[in-house]
Design a protein around this motif. Structure first.
Motif, PDB file in Angstrom:
ATOM      1  N   ARG A 222       0.794  -1.276  -0.003  1.00 21.96           N
ATOM      2  CA  ARG A 222       0.084  -0.148  -0.048  1.00 21.96           C
ATOM      3  C   ARG A 222       0.864   1.158   0.168  1.00 21.96           C
ATOM      4  N   ASP A 226       1.150   4.293  -3.145  1.00 21.99           N
ATOM      5  CA  ASP A 226       1.100   5.708  -2.588  1.00 21.99           C
ATOM      6  C   ASP A 226       2.278   6.662  -2.816  1.00 21.99           C
ATOM      7  N   ASP A 228       4.736   8.988  -4.461  1.00 22.82           N
ATOM      8  CA  ASP A 228       4.716   9.997  -5.326  1.00 22.82           C
ATOM      9  C   ASP A 228       5.925  10.281  -5.718  1.00 22.82           C
TER      10      ASP A 228
END
Length: 476
Positions: A222, A226, A228
């Motif tokens: 997860r 996520d 970036d």
């Protein structure tokens, strides 16, 4: 680094170390020293030294190395003539040899798989059959050759290029019976690579969907999803993908390295607790490889896995107790201790949560792998006696001198430290501190037997002064 030193000192005491590795599952507890930093874990080739958390090796079957000899006074690549390095024809026994040139480091800097330059050191032997062996035949006659990961042999590419052994040369000390001298090249590597006949082996990368490019750790997956990466330039993303893929290759190969280590332990009659710890370490490396390749896939924007690992010749010779011990000094005691420390520091600097989680896991595991190495060497010197203790002291002294003096690579190749890789200058300073604060005191304690000459190899060690504090990268 105080707590890390305490852990190593405990592990190097054979009786205590058995209790550590035997009943602690995936974590080693060490009594009063169990308050170790949350993790700590490296490199030439390996690393990966592997000095050097990931183990490493070249990303292809070619070998890294210099294209010329270590000194302009050597005739590297010569096809004949005495005094020249790397000759093809046998040396003329009647011709005088030139004294060996000053050893140095040569060739390009490498910043992945192999680290730094190919560096040479002098090794001498007595004549064989009245003559100095050719460079290609000298290895069996030379003592204390660089034995394994963390100090992998390097060779040149191209016809006529000088190899990892150059010579023969004359000994500068005329009265020394070891009158045949050679320059032997090695290059820094991270961690514990799989070495076969002195060359690191890794599986080829596979850019296709693969079970190796993902993990079964949902929290990590997860966090990785996520992450970036939009602030990174395309070239930085590509380089980070390459470096993480290379780390994954090296971790994958170290699964086989620990498997072979377990077989070697059995061949030497080592206690079962060491064997159990070796197998747990191999399982750790499976997880490390999957973590690294998952991160590489995220930076690359496509799956990155590994193919089959070539194992031909890997089990031809499991080695003597002495060979196994000297290799473990370099690849385990030195390489994996550095790996643990470097991974912990890199984790502290990492910003993406997934990268930080992966490095913390690698750091914790590599710290235990280092403890296993120190525990094995302690058992080995207890079993092998005074001669092996002396050889271990010499191997530590040589490896630590090399780590402590190796210059950093090219600064323009540094990547943002927030993504898992320390800058070369910081890495060099960290290794110097680790040598002074952890490795030399721990090595001195291991080889010292009531003032033996082996212990005196480390007369410059800082010893208990380390425990009084001072600047440190790791929290204490």
């Amino acid at each position: 680094m105080r707590n890390f030193l305490l852990r190593i000192l405990v592990a190097s005491q054979w009786g205590a170390s058995l209790a550590l590795v035997s009943g602690c599952g995936t974590h080693v507890e060490s009594g009063s020293s169990s308050s170790s930093p949350e993790g700590a874990t490296s490199g030439p080739s390996s690393g990966s030294s592997s000095t050097a958390g990931a183990t490493s090796g070249p990303s292809s079957s070619s070998t890294a190395g210099a294209t010329s000899g270590p000194s302009s006074s050597s005739t590297a690549g010569a096809t004949s003539g005495a005094g020249g390095g790397g000759e093809v024809d046998p040396p003329d026994a009647s011709a005088p040899l030139d004294p060996y040139p000053d050893p140095t480091c040569v060739g390009p800097f490498h910043d992945g798989g192999y680290y730094g330059q190919c560096c040479y050191e002098v090794h001498c032997t007595a004549p064989v059959g009245g003559a100095c062996p050719a460079a290609s035949e000298a290895a069996p006659h030379l003592d204390d050759l660089p034995p394994g990961s963390g100090t992998c042999t390097c060779s040149a590419e191209g016809e006529g290029a000088a190899g990892w052994i150059q010579g023969p040369y004359a000994n500068r000390t005329a009265s020394d019976p070891a009158s045949c001298c050679y320059l032997v090249g090695s290059i820094s590597c991270e961690g514990r690579p799989l070495l076969v006949r002195g060359e690191p082996r890794v599986a080829p990368l596979a850019r296709a969907p693969s079970a190796w490019s993902q993990t079964d750790v949902r929290r990590f997956e997860r966090a990785l999803a996520d992450t970036d990466l939009s602030a990174l330039a395309p070239a930085e993303r590509r380089e980070l993908a390459r470096r993480w893929a290379e780390r994954g290759q090296n971790e994958h190969a170290s699964v086989a390295s620990f498997g072979r280590f377990a077989l070697a332990l059995m061949a030497q009659g080592a206690p079962p607790q060491l064997l159990e710890a070796a197998h747990r370490a191999a399982l750790d490396e499976v997880r490390h490889a999957r973590l690294a390749l998952a991160i590489a896939s995220a930076y690359a924007g496509e799956p990155v896995g590994v193919g089959p690992l070539p194992l031909h010749g890997a089990l031809d010779d499991l080695g003597s107790l002495e060979a196994l011990t000297l290799a473990t000094v370099v690849e385990g005691c030195v390489g994996e201790t550095l790996s643990a420390i470097e991974a912990e520091v890199a984790a502290q600097a990492a910003e993406p949560p997934a990268v930080r989680m992966a490095l913390q896991a690698i750091a914790r595991d590599e710290a235990r792998h280092a403890e296993l190495a120190w525990a094995f060497v302690r058992w080995a010197v207890t079993t092998g006696g005074a001669r092996l203790r002396e050889r271990v002291a010499a191997a530590f002294a040589r490896a630590l001198d090399q780590v402590g003096t190796r210059a950093p690579g090219m600064a323009d190749r540094d990547l943002p430290t927030s993504h898992g890789f320390l800058a070369e200058g910081e890495l060099h300073r960290l290794r110097q501190q680790a040598v002074a604060d952890v490795l030399r005191p721990a090595a001195a304690a291991l080889v010292d037997e009531r003032g033996s000459s082996a212990g005196r190899e480390f007369s410059g060690a800082r010893g208990n002064a380390v425990l009084r504090g001072g600047p440190a990268y790791l929290s204490t």
